[in-house]
Design an enzyme around this catalytic site. Structure first.
Site, PDB file in Angstrom:
ATOM      1  N   HIS A  39       0.834  -1.097   0.110  1.00  0.00           N
ATOM      2  CA  HIS A  39      -0.095  -0.117   0.008  1.00  0.00           C
ATOM      3  C   HIS A  39       0.769   1.113  -0.156  1.00  0.00           C
ATOM      4  CE1 HIS A  39       0.713   1.261   4.398  1.00  0.00           C
ATOM      5  NE2 HIS A  39       0.585   0.003   4.399  1.00  0.00           N
TER       6      HIS A  39
ATOM      7  N   CYS B 285       4.348  -4.488   6.568  1.00  0.00           N
ATOM      8  CA  CYS B 285       3.891  -4.070   5.242  1.00  0.00           C
ATOM      9  C   CYS B 285       4.984  -3.517   4.156  1.00  0.00           C
ATOM     10  CB  CYS B 285       2.910  -3.116   5.236  1.00  0.00           C
ATOM     11  SG  CYS B 285       0.978  -3.770   5.879  1.00  0.00           S
TER      12      CYS B 285
END
Length: 332
Positions: A129, A142
């Site tokens: 992301h 992440c």
């Protein structure tokens, strides 16, 4: 079908948490440039979709390089800088499938922090992301991307698409296999594989349901497991040529079916230093027994993943190897 000794820890690490605060990329760390991947600076990315307009997409994340590479039909069409997990929150390495997409996602773990253009890799918090890029690993697990790059990437990703997170400085290579898969078989058998792939593509175009097909081969156990999402649907035996020699750890994604030459083309990725430059040889050393081969042939589809490893499929110590294979809600 029994689990064949593969537990939720069998090819896994503990799952890291989601990315923390500072998720929106600044304008200073979000620049599209006309550079090759080797010359990208922090916050920069390139995007050349015209190099390969169609075909299966594979994303490779290199943790040591802090880089993301996007391949379509075996050709690199984009690359970007990134920021992976910091010390104590390392991004898990291995083979993942995209489980969910959400352009306006917010973290349920870190104070409702925004996670734009999110492609989820695990239900426990790992995703690609947009996020802050300080120039070094800084997330809680992440893979943070430049905002502009994340928007473009979100436009071409699909559910069940393969994402490989690697801890080696190796680049994917194209491997053309003369047989169907897992052995040298007569060219007339190509029709069965080709028909299976076309049938799946037709069915996929008429249904919203998706299916993540993967194959795991253990050289130590001489075993093969066929996975459909988080479920083993078939198991069998394989023969390994030169069994006294390690085979390494390899990941292959099927990208092309050539009806003219009756060959399959795979994008390969060595997952350890001893595996480098041996991808083609590793694939040729594995031959599936006839009963499981027919089941594999029927499950063939573009974008499917094949993993070959020296490790035992029933090992209780795989967490030490820092290698994870995820699909659906489970991990093998």
């Amino acid at each position: 079908m029994p689990n064949n000794g593969i537990s939720r820890r069998a090819f896994g690490l503990g799952v890291a948490a989601s990315v923390g605060s500072g998720l929106i990329a600044s304008a200073l760390a979000d620049t599209r440039v006309n550079k090759t991947a080797d010359f990208l600076q922090n916050g920069e990315y390139n995007w050349f979709p015209e190099r390969s307009p169609t075909g299966p997409v594979v994303i490779i994340v290199s943790v040591p390089d802090q880089m993301v590479h996007v391949y379509r039909n075996g050709i690199r069409i984009a690359a970007s800088s990134c920021s992976t997990g910091k010390a104590g929150h390392g991004t898990p390495t291995g083979v993942f499938k995209i489980l969910q997409k959400d352009k306006h996602h917010r973290s349920s773990t870190y104070n409702n922090a925004p996670m734009p253009n999110m492609n989820r890799l695990t239900w426990s918090g790992i995703a690609l992301h947009a996020g802050n890029l300080p120039g070094y690993p800084a997330s809680h697990g992440c893979v943070r991307l430049p905002l502009g790059f994340s928007e473009l990437l979100c436009g071409i990703t699909k559910l069940d698409m393969t994402v490989i997170i690697a801890d080696e400085n190796s680049q994917p290579a194209s491997v053309v296999h003369p047989g169907m898969v897992l052995g040298n078989y007569a060219s007339q058998e190509f029709g069965a594989v080709d028909a299976s792939i076309k049938h799946y593509q037709y069915a996929q175009g008429r249904s919203q349901e998706t299916s993540a097909t993967s194959i795991v081969v253990s050289a130590k156990d001489r075993s093969i497991s066929l996975w459909d999402n988080a479920r083993i649907v078939a198991t069998g035996k394989v023969d390994i040529a030169q069994p006294e020699k390690p085979i390494g750890r390899h990941v292959y994604t099927l990208t092309q079916v050539n009806e003219g030459t009756k060959e399959l083309t795979w994008v390969s990725m060595a997952m350890s230093s001893r595996s480098k430059n041996a991808d083609d040889n590793a694939l040729r050393r594995v031959k599936a027994h006839p009963d499981i081969l027919k089941k594999v042939q029927k499950a063939m589809r573009q974008g499917m993943t094949l993993v070959i490893t020296d490790e035992s499929s029933g090992s209780k110590n795989r967490t030490a190897d820092n290698f994870t294979i995820f699909t659906g809600e489970g991990l093998y």
